[in-house]
Design a protein around this motif. Sequence first.
Motif, PDB file in Angstrom:
ATOM      1  N   TYR A 121       1.085  -0.931  -4.659  1.00  0.00           N
ATOM      2  CA  TYR A 121      -0.053  -1.368  -5.471  1.00  0.00           C
ATOM      3  C   TYR A 121       0.361  -1.526  -6.926  1.00  0.00           C
ATOM      4  O   TYR A 121      -0.063  -2.462  -7.613  1.00  0.00           O
ATOM      5  CB  TYR A 121      -1.206  -0.378  -5.343  1.00  0.00           C
ATOM      6  N   LEU A 160      -0.225  -5.291  -8.266  1.00  0.00           N
ATOM      7  CA  LEU A 160      -1.392  -5.424  -9.133  1.00  0.00           C
ATOM      8  C   LEU A 160      -1.003  -5.458 -10.609  1.00  0.00           C
ATOM      9  O   LEU A 160      -1.500  -6.274 -11.376  1.00  0.00           O
ATOM     10  CB  LEU A 160      -2.384  -4.282  -8.882  1.00  0.00           C
ATOM     11  N   THR A 173      -2.772  -7.177  -2.065  1.00  0.00           N
ATOM     12  CA  THR A 173      -2.852  -8.195  -3.115  1.00  0.00           C
ATOM     13  C   THR A 173      -4.276  -8.639  -3.412  1.00  0.00           C
ATOM     14  O   THR A 173      -4.515  -9.295  -4.419  1.00  0.00           O
ATOM     15  CB  THR A 173      -1.991  -9.421  -2.744  1.00  0.00           C
ATOM     16  N   ARG A 174      -5.237  -8.277  -2.552  1.00  0.00           N
ATOM     17  CA  ARG A 174      -6.635  -8.637  -2.788  1.00  0.00           C
ATOM     18  C   ARG A 174      -7.428  -7.506  -3.446  1.00  0.00           C
ATOM     19  O   ARG A 174      -8.585  -7.689  -3.820  1.00  0.00           O
ATOM     20  CB  ARG A 174      -7.310  -9.017  -1.464  1.00  0.00           C
ATOM     21  N   THR A 175      -6.821  -6.342  -3.565  1.00  0.00           N
ATOM     22  CA  THR A 175      -7.507  -5.188  -4.144  1.00  0.00           C
ATOM     23  C   THR A 175      -7.708  -5.385  -5.648  1.00  0.00           C
ATOM     24  O   THR A 175      -6.758  -5.727  -6.363  1.00  0.00           O
ATOM     25  CB  THR A 175      -6.708  -3.903  -3.889  1.00  0.00           C
ATOM     26  N   ASN A 190      -5.796  -5.439 -10.852  1.00  0.00           N
ATOM     27  CA  ASN A 190      -5.242  -6.702 -10.380  1.00  0.00           C
ATOM     28  C   ASN A 190      -5.381  -7.776 -11.460  1.00  0.00           C
ATOM     29  O   ASN A 190      -6.478  -8.054 -11.937  1.00  0.00           O
ATOM     30  CB  ASN A 190      -5.966  -7.150  -9.111  1.00  0.00           C
ATOM     31  N   ASN A 225      -4.570 -10.956 -11.055  1.00  0.00           N
ATOM     32  CA  ASN A 225      -4.651 -12.280 -10.441  1.00  0.00           C
ATOM     33  C   ASN A 225      -6.062 -12.829 -10.614  1.00  0.00           C
ATOM     34  O   ASN A 225      -6.939 -12.664  -9.759  1.00  0.00           O
ATOM     35  CB  ASN A 225      -4.284 -12.196  -8.953  1.00  0.00           C
ATOM     36  N   SER A 260      -4.861 -14.585  -2.042  1.00  0.00           N
ATOM     37  CA  SER A 260      -3.810 -13.724  -2.568  1.00  0.00           C
ATOM     38  C   SER A 260      -3.080 -14.475  -3.671  1.00  0.00           C
ATOM     39  O   SER A 260      -3.277 -15.685  -3.846  1.00  0.00           O
ATOM     40  CB  SER A 260      -2.818 -13.356  -1.448  1.00  0.00           C
ATOM     41  N   LYS A 294       0.278 -14.025  -7.050  1.00  0.00           N
ATOM     42  CA  LYS A 294       1.123 -13.201  -7.920  1.00  0.00           C
ATOM     43  C   LYS A 294       1.513 -14.017  -9.144  1.00  0.00           C
ATOM     44  O   LYS A 294       1.965 -15.155  -9.030  1.00  0.00           O
ATOM     45  CB  LYS A 294       2.388 -12.739  -7.176  1.00  0.00           C
TER      46      LYS A 294
END
Length: 453
Positions: free
Chosen positions: A111, A115, A228-230, A246, A248, A259, A261
Amino acid sequence: MRMKKIIWGFFCALFLTVQLTARAEEAEEEISLYATAAVLMDADTGRVLYGKNAYTPMAMASTTKIMTCIIVLENASPDDSLTVSAYAAGMPKVKLYIQRGEQYTVRDLLYSLMLESHNDSAVALAEHVGRRFLESELAEKPVEEYTAEESKRAVEAFARLMNEKAVELGCRDSWFITPNGLDATQEFVLKDGTVMQKEHCTTAAELARIMSYCIGESPQKETFLEITRTANYCFSANGRSFSCVNHNAFLNMMDGALSGKTGFTNKAGYCYVGSLRRDDRTFVVALLACGWPNNKGYKWSDTGKLMQYGIDNYFYRSFLEEGTVFDEKNLKPIPVENGQTNILGETAYTDIEISDRRRQENGSMDFVADGTNEKNLEGLLLREDEEIKVEYHLQKSLTAPVEAGAEVGEITYSVGDTVYRCESIVAVSEVPEINFGWCIRQILVRFFPLNKK
């Protein structure tokens, strides 16, 4: 009169040219991008739907970490505990500020990796996996006692896994040196003494391919997506508390965002790779060198444009739908020279049919240089103006012996210059060649027929 026609023709041609130029410029404006290299990919097939310098190797900064993440997930358990080396703790910012000798779970550092894009977490994870591939003396040595050189060897072993995975996915122009995406150059001495340098790099097409694998094909795809969605992740370890947010922003920009990065180095500029799924269509966008400070928002603008272009213009069409699928009425029996028949003087034939054999043999998805794969597809995302071309090639005659199931032709489904589906046409039944025994039987039947009562 002739002069008037010439003048009139000239102005008509001029008007047409202006209109075509305006339309071309308008089309370019609709998809005008800041990124030096960009790709919009159909994640389900690997087909590049739009490309700008799509196959040019370039630095990719922390978008590297999608490969780091998937390699860790496929080679370690999230519940594993790892120990931090002095080398990992000494990585430059952005970092979690882990310290030598501290212990963390793989999950927590994943994470941190995805993130917040922490560079020290990337190296700690890489060492944890890579050290298993070192000689037993180093594999069993406590990581906190590693020298910098020993840590680098563990990271190099991890980088080999990254490069092996890249080749497995068909990425021929990618080269991974660092697990965190920091710019790096590697030297190799060839057998003839020549020194070759390779830089940490990928292409927009191959970065999109790697993301497509992470979200759709990897056995760890669900865990990758979960991480990656958290939006926020908090954990405690070694008497300290950590909070990861996160970064993103695309996850909140468009419905169906899956998702992504981000990445940045002075050399790479702003980079991004992201994915979106809507109406059973999955798109991936990869951007390299999408501006430098103070142009941090360019990557979101470019991503939105490319995703919307895909949503507005590409829809699924089956190769097997009525009006497209190959008409089996075109399959006529093929004459077989020197083949046995029931009656002397007749021509031997074999019936033919379509076989699924080739599709079964090519069941894996193999990425190729133009951004597509070699899997025989049931259908494809296509623009309205794209046509499916169905062709078949069949041998005009065969020579005995012919075995049942022998390939005698093929059917191809292509769009543009790329074949996306290929089916075999095979012989239905065996046709033996004429031999001495068959000749004797024919003579007996002809000259000594059995009397019927």
